[in-house]
Design a protein around this motif. Structure first.
Motif, PDB file in Angstrom:
ATOM      1  N   VAL A 160       0.717  -1.162  -0.022  1.00 33.18           N
ATOM      2  CA  VAL A 160      -0.141   0.161   0.010  1.00 33.18           C
ATOM      3  C   VAL A 160       0.678   1.243   0.064  1.00 33.18           C
ATOM      4  O   VAL A 160       0.563   2.006  -0.689  1.00 33.18           O
ATOM      5  N   VAL A 161       2.051   1.243   0.929  1.00 29.67           N
ATOM      6  CA  VAL A 161       2.415   2.421   0.808  1.00 29.67           C
ATOM      7  C   VAL A 161       3.468   2.725  -0.353  1.00 29.67           C
ATOM      8  O   VAL A 161       3.371   3.728  -0.838  1.00 29.67           O
ATOM      9  N   ARG A 162       3.927   1.672  -1.001  1.00 31.55           N
ATOM     10  CA  ARG A 162       4.773   1.718  -2.046  1.00 31.55           C
ATOM     11  C   ARG A 162       4.126   2.055  -3.314  1.00 31.55           C
ATOM     12  O   ARG A 162       4.374   2.846  -4.068  1.00 31.55           O
ATOM     13  N   LYS A 163       2.682   1.538  -3.302  1.00 36.95           N
ATOM     14  CA  LYS A 163       1.940   1.753  -4.495  1.00 36.95           C
ATOM     15  C   LYS A 163       1.205   3.195  -4.478  1.00 36.95           C
ATOM     16  O   LYS A 163       1.232   4.003  -5.611  1.00 36.95           O
ATOM     17  N   TYR A 164       0.506   3.607  -3.488  1.00 32.49           N
ATOM     18  CA  TYR A 164       0.001   4.792  -3.098  1.00 32.49           C
ATOM     19  C   TYR A 164       0.635   6.033  -2.570  1.00 32.49           C
ATOM     20  O   TYR A 164       0.001   7.171  -2.801  1.00 32.49           O
ATOM     21  N   LYS A 165       1.658   6.003  -1.885  1.00 30.79           N
ATOM     22  CA  LYS A 165       2.520   6.615  -1.276  1.00 30.79           C
ATOM     23  C   LYS A 165       1.512   7.729  -0.342  1.00 30.79           C
ATOM     24  O   LYS A 165       1.476   8.764  -0.506  1.00 30.79           O
ATOM     25  N   PRO A 166       0.904   7.145   0.587  1.00 29.09           N
ATOM     26  CA  PRO A 166      -0.196   8.220   1.353  1.00 29.09           C
ATOM     27  C   PRO A 166       0.674   8.929   2.167  1.00 29.09           C
ATOM     28  O   PRO A 166       1.859   8.639   2.499  1.00 29.09           O
ATOM     29  N   VAL A 167       0.307  10.141   2.500  1.00 27.04           N
ATOM     30  CA  VAL A 167       0.969  11.247   3.368  1.00 27.04           C
ATOM     31  C   VAL A 167       0.854  10.768   4.921  1.00 27.04           C
ATOM     32  O   VAL A 167       1.967  10.706   5.538  1.00 27.04           O
ATOM     33  N   VAL A 168      -0.113  10.139   5.003  1.00 25.98           N
ATOM     34  CA  VAL A 168      -0.517   9.938   6.494  1.00 25.98           C
ATOM     35  C   VAL A 168      -0.971   8.410   6.274  1.00 25.98           C
ATOM     36  O   VAL A 168      -1.908   7.920   5.510  1.00 25.98           O
ATOM     37  N   PHE A 169      -0.458   7.660   7.072  1.00 27.76           N
ATOM     38  CA  PHE A 169      -0.617   6.038   7.123  1.00 27.76           C
ATOM     39  C   PHE A 169      -0.972   5.434   8.456  1.00 27.76           C
ATOM     40  O   PHE A 169      -0.131   5.858   9.560  1.00 27.76           O
ATOM     41  N   VAL A 170      -1.902   4.720   8.654  1.00 26.33           N
ATOM     42  CA  VAL A 170      -2.305   4.116  10.068  1.00 26.33           C
ATOM     43  C   VAL A 170      -2.317   2.632   9.978  1.00 26.33           C
ATOM     44  O   VAL A 170      -3.117   1.882   9.095  1.00 26.33           O
ATOM     45  N   LEU A 171      -1.749   2.077  10.924  1.00 26.43           N
ATOM     46  CA  LEU A 171      -2.024   0.707  11.187  1.00 26.43           C
ATOM     47  C   LEU A 171      -2.753   0.379  12.336  1.00 26.43           C
ATOM     48  O   LEU A 171      -2.436   0.845  13.335  1.00 26.43           O
ATOM     49  N   ILE A 172      -3.996  -0.458  12.259  1.00 23.65           N
ATOM     50  CA  ILE A 172      -4.671  -0.546  13.553  1.00 23.65           C
ATOM     51  C   ILE A 172      -4.701  -2.309  14.036  1.00 23.65           C
ATOM     52  O   ILE A 172      -4.551  -3.081  13.112  1.00 23.65           O
ATOM     53  N   GLU A 173      -4.812  -2.344  15.225  1.00 26.63           N
ATOM     54  CA  GLU A 173      -4.959  -3.847  15.636  1.00 26.63           C
ATOM     55  C   GLU A 173      -3.354  -4.722  15.376  1.00 26.63           C
ATOM     56  O   GLU A 173      -3.384  -5.644  14.857  1.00 26.63           O
ATOM     57  N   THR A 174      -2.181  -3.863  15.595  1.00 24.61           N
ATOM     58  CA  THR A 174      -1.158  -4.352  15.323  1.00 24.61           C
ATOM     59  C   THR A 174      -0.597  -5.565  16.154  1.00 24.61           C
ATOM     60  O   THR A 174       0.464  -6.332  15.573  1.00 24.61           O
ATOM     61  N   HIS A 175      -1.148  -5.871  17.224  1.00 28.69           N
ATOM     62  CA  HIS A 175      -0.551  -6.779  18.054  1.00 28.69           C
ATOM     63  C   HIS A 175       0.709  -6.838  18.562  1.00 28.69           C
ATOM     64  O   HIS A 175       1.330  -8.026  18.547  1.00 28.69           O
ATOM     65  N   MET A 176       1.418  -5.743  18.441  1.00 27.17           N
ATOM     66  CA  MET A 176       2.960  -5.790  18.764  1.00 27.17           C
ATOM     67  C   MET A 176       3.153  -4.531  19.478  1.00 27.17           C
ATOM     68  O   MET A 176       2.467  -3.579  19.506  1.00 27.17           O
ATOM     69  N   ASN A 177       4.516  -4.286  20.009  1.00 26.03           N
ATOM     70  CA  ASN A 177       5.012  -3.187  20.782  1.00 26.03           C
ATOM     71  C   ASN A 177       5.613  -2.333  20.154  1.00 26.03           C
ATOM     72  O   ASN A 177       5.918  -2.501  18.781  1.00 26.03           O
ATOM     73  N   GLY A 178       6.174  -1.201  20.557  1.00 25.02           N
ATOM     74  CA  GLY A 178       6.685  -0.173  20.021  1.00 25.02           C
ATOM     75  C   GLY A 178       8.177  -0.430  19.299  1.00 25.02           C
ATOM     76  O   GLY A 178       8.320   0.319  18.517  1.00 25.02           O
ATOM     77  N   GLU A 179       8.661  -1.402  19.624  1.00 23.65           N
ATOM     78  CA  GLU A 179      10.118  -1.824  19.326  1.00 23.65           C
ATOM     79  C   GLU A 179       9.772  -2.234  17.623  1.00 23.65           C
ATOM     80  O   GLU A 179      10.388  -1.717  16.769  1.00 23.65           O
ATOM     81  N   HIS A 180       8.656  -2.704  17.313  1.00 22.35           N
ATOM     82  CA  HIS A 180       8.407  -3.445  15.838  1.00 22.35           C
ATOM     83  C   HIS A 180       7.798  -1.920  15.283  1.00 22.35           C
ATOM     84  O   HIS A 180       8.198  -1.696  14.088  1.00 22.35           O
ATOM     85  N   ALA A 181       7.150  -1.230  15.919  1.00 15.83           N
ATOM     86  CA  ALA A 181       6.690   0.080  15.071  1.00 15.83           C
ATOM     87  C   ALA A 181       7.941   1.052  14.889  1.00 15.83           C
ATOM     88  O   ALA A 181       7.688   1.479  13.673  1.00 15.83           O
ATOM     89  N   GLU A 182       8.775   1.056  15.400  1.00 18.31           N
ATOM     90  CA  GLU A 182      10.272   1.827  15.237  1.00 18.31           C
ATOM     91  C   GLU A 182      10.696   1.375  13.989  1.00 18.31           C
ATOM     92  O   GLU A 182      11.353   1.871  13.151  1.00 18.31           O
ATOM     93  N   LYS A 183      10.791  -0.084  13.803  1.00 24.78           N
ATOM     94  CA  LYS A 183      11.338  -0.971  12.713  1.00 24.78           C
ATOM     95  C   LYS A 183      10.799  -0.611  11.681  1.00 24.78           C
ATOM     96  O   LYS A 183      11.255  -0.468  10.341  1.00 24.78           O
ATOM     97  N   ILE A 184       9.440  -0.774  11.666  1.00 20.74           N
ATOM     98  CA  ILE A 184       8.548  -0.608  10.600  1.00 20.74           C
ATOM     99  C   ILE A 184       8.562   0.862  10.046  1.00 20.74           C
ATOM    100  O   ILE A 184       8.584   0.916   8.784  1.00 20.74           O
ATOM    101  N   GLN A 185       8.638   1.742  10.820  1.00 18.44           N
ATOM    102  CA  GLN A 185       8.905   3.134  10.538  1.00 18.44           C
ATOM    103  C   GLN A 185      10.023   3.408   9.634  1.00 18.44           C
ATOM    104  O   GLN A 185      10.007   4.035   8.786  1.00 18.44           O
ATOM    105  N   ARG A 186      11.176   2.824   9.952  1.00 17.98           N
ATOM    106  CA  ARG A 186      12.691   2.887   9.094  1.00 17.98           C
ATOM    107  C   ARG A 186      12.362   2.162   7.673  1.00 17.98           C
ATOM    108  O   ARG A 186      12.676   2.541   6.684  1.00 17.98           O
TER     109      ARG A 186
END
Length: 92
Positions: A1-27
């Motif tokens: 989704v990010v590569r194809k549509y390049k949204p300015v704001v992107f939300v993930l809901i019901e991640t089932h993971m903690n912040g360490e994973h959020a920072e990895k995905i952000q990078r």
């Protein structure tokens, strides 16, 4: 989704993971801004990412069920954006 549509704001809901994973995905996806409400165990979780070069988001209120941010683009009036998890559990 990010590569194809390049949204300015992107939300993930019901991640089932903690912040360490959020920072990895952000990078991985290359978004410069992010805020989050971490999952509790394997339930819930809201991660909100944005491109700081294009838009400014300032958290107003964060809760287990939602995140509200003030959105400012260069020039126009700021506005509020809320992303909602909405757990089906009435105790949340």
């Amino acid at each position: 989704v990010v590569r194809k549509y390049k949204p300015v704001v992107f939300v993930l809901i019901e991640t089932h993971m903690n912040g360490e994973h959020a920072e990895k995905i952000q990078r991985m996806i290359g978004y410069s801004g992010h805020t989050r409400v971490d999952a509790i165990g394997y339930s819930s979780g809201i991660w909100l990412y944005w491109q700081e070069e294009i838009v400014s988001l300032s958290p107003v209120k964060k809760h287990q069920q939602y995140i509200t941010v003030e959105v400012t683009r260069w020039g126009p009036q700021p506005w509020l954006f809320t992303t909602v998890y909405a757990s089906p559990d009435p105790m949340n």
